[in-house]
Design an enzyme around this catalytic site. Structure first.
Site, PDB file in Angstrom:
ATOM      1  N   ALA A  75       1.534 -12.722  -5.263  1.00 50.14           N
ATOM      2  CA  ALA A  75       1.526 -12.897  -3.808  1.00 50.14           C
ATOM      3  C   ALA A  75       0.618 -11.853  -3.186  1.00 50.14           C
ATOM      4  O   ALA A  75       0.423 -10.758  -3.736  1.00 50.14           O
ATOM      5  CB  ALA A  75       2.939 -12.769  -3.249  1.00 50.14           C
ATOM      6  N   ASP A  76       0.078 -12.200  -2.034  1.00 46.30           N
ATOM      7  CA  ASP A  76      -0.695 -11.238  -1.246  1.00 46.30           C
ATOM      8  C   ASP A  76      -0.384 -11.486   0.222  1.00 46.30           C
ATOM      9  O   ASP A  76      -0.417 -12.637   0.678  1.00 46.30           O
ATOM     10  CB  ASP A  76      -2.194 -11.384  -1.496  1.00 46.30           C
ATOM     11  CG  ASP A  76      -2.988 -10.339  -0.718  1.00 46.30           C
ATOM     12  OD1 ASP A  76      -2.913  -9.151  -1.089  1.00 46.30           O
ATOM     13  OD2 ASP A  76      -3.650 -10.706   0.261  1.00 46.30           O
ATOM     14  N   THR A  77      -0.080 -10.417   0.950  1.00 49.41           N
ATOM     15  CA  THR A  77       0.286 -10.527   2.360  1.00 49.41           C
ATOM     16  C   THR A  77      -0.741  -9.800   3.216  1.00 49.41           C
ATOM     17  O   THR A  77      -1.114  -8.666   2.913  1.00 49.41           O
ATOM     18  CB  THR A  77       1.688  -9.943   2.604  1.00 49.41           C
ATOM     19  OG1 THR A  77       2.646 -10.656   1.800  1.00 49.41           O
ATOM     20  CG2 THR A  77       2.093 -10.063   4.068  1.00 49.41           C
ATOM     21  N   GLU A  78      -1.169 -10.464   4.282  1.00 50.13           N
ATOM     22  CA  GLU A  78      -2.139  -9.886   5.204  1.00 50.13           C
ATOM     23  C   GLU A  78      -1.638 -10.036   6.639  1.00 50.13           C
ATOM     24  O   GLU A  78      -0.973 -11.022   6.981  1.00 50.13           O
ATOM     25  CB  GLU A  78      -3.503 -10.576   5.075  1.00 50.13           C
ATOM     26  CG  GLU A  78      -4.118 -10.529   3.697  1.00 50.13           C
ATOM     27  CD  GLU A  78      -4.580  -9.146   3.257  1.00 50.13           C
ATOM     28  OE1 GLU A  78      -4.506  -8.207   4.080  1.00 50.13           O
ATOM     29  OE2 GLU A  78      -5.011  -9.006   2.105  1.00 50.13           O
TER      30      GLU A  78
ATOM     31  N   GLY B 145      -0.176 -15.441   0.780  1.00 47.11           N
ATOM     32  CA  GLY B 145      -0.666 -16.414  -0.184  1.00 47.11           C
ATOM     33  C   GLY B 145       0.106 -16.288  -1.480  1.00 47.11           C
ATOM     34  O   GLY B 145       0.405 -15.179  -1.933  1.00 47.11           O
TER      35      GLY B 145
END
Length: 245
Positions: free
Chosen positions: A87-90, A124
């Site tokens: 996961a990637d958080t922005e 994502g």
């Protein structure tokens, strides 16, 4: 056929928040951190074409799902028999991605920009399966890949400089996108959330459960119950505003 639950699940993350949230779904997994996001390589065009559409105009390299794929692919190369979740958080405002602040001054500047306004939190997700499987997604390098992208809208209350400085002095800003953490002192900065609460923490549980089940894995605890159990473990009550897990 979907991937067998006999394949080990690896969470490609060093985030304690993601580890905690995934554990509350009742699945068994191990954790391995990947440095891939710090060394981005060009992504194949067919894989980029399969990414979920962004609700904000951002450069493709900033797409959180693409960053998640880089992490998953890095771990997957070393563990070809595993199912890998990444996961990637922005945090996005004014068409700009606010990553992790460089220092306390940068964190103060980020929060000052967010104060009194709404911004978007994007996470994502990438689930990398050990082989091509008969389920939705895209096949790349012989492995099935499932993607998702979750967006929440977060509104900060108006903040003065003393409040911003006091929050940053807590020391929790530097390892968090946007310079704040919902699960800790940053909750006091927030006026409301529209959408998934756990997305703002960094791992949207309903979307994760859907991906795991699509891969043929058992998810023993429903996302709503996992969310409530996690809240109780943090000594928190459900959010005072309508929100989703």
């Amino acid at each position: 056929m979907p991937a067998s639950s006999s394949h080990p699940l690896i969470l490609a993350s060093a985030s304690p928040r993601r580890r905690e949230l995934l554990a509350y779904l009742g699945v068994e997994y191990t954790c391995l951190a990947s440095p891939a996001e710090d060394h981005p390589a060009p992504a194949p065009a067919d894989l980029v074409a399969a990414l979920p559409p962004l609700p904000e105009l951002l450069p493709i390299d900033a797409h959180p799902t693409l960053v998640a794929w880089r992490k998953a692919a890095d771990i997957g190369r070393r563990h070809p028999d595993a199912i890998v979740l990444a996961a990637d958080t922005e945090v996005v405002i004014d068409g700009m991605v606010l990553g992790k602040p460089r220092d306390e001054d940068h964190a103060c500047a980020m929060i000052r920009r967010l104060a009194g306004r709404a911004h978007t939190v994007l996470t994502g997700l990438c689930l990398l399966l050990p082989q091509a499987a008969d389920c939705s997604g895209v096949v790349y390098a012989g492995r099935q890949i499932l993607f998702d992208l979750v967006a929440s809208r977060v509104r900060f209350r108006a903040l003065n400089d003393d409040e911003i400085t006091a929050y940053v002095a807590l020391g929790e800003s530097l390892d968090k996108a946007g310079g704040y953490g919902l699960q800790s002192g940053g909750a006091a900065l927030i006026d409301s959330i529209e959408g998934s609460y756990t997305n703002v923490v960094g791992l949207p549980l309903p979307a994760v459960a859907r991906l795991l089940r699509a891969a043929g894995m058992e998810v023993p605890v429903e996302p709503v119950e996992a969310y409530l159990r996690w809240l109780r473990s943090q000594g928190k009550e459900p959010a005072p505003w309508p929100t989703q897990p």
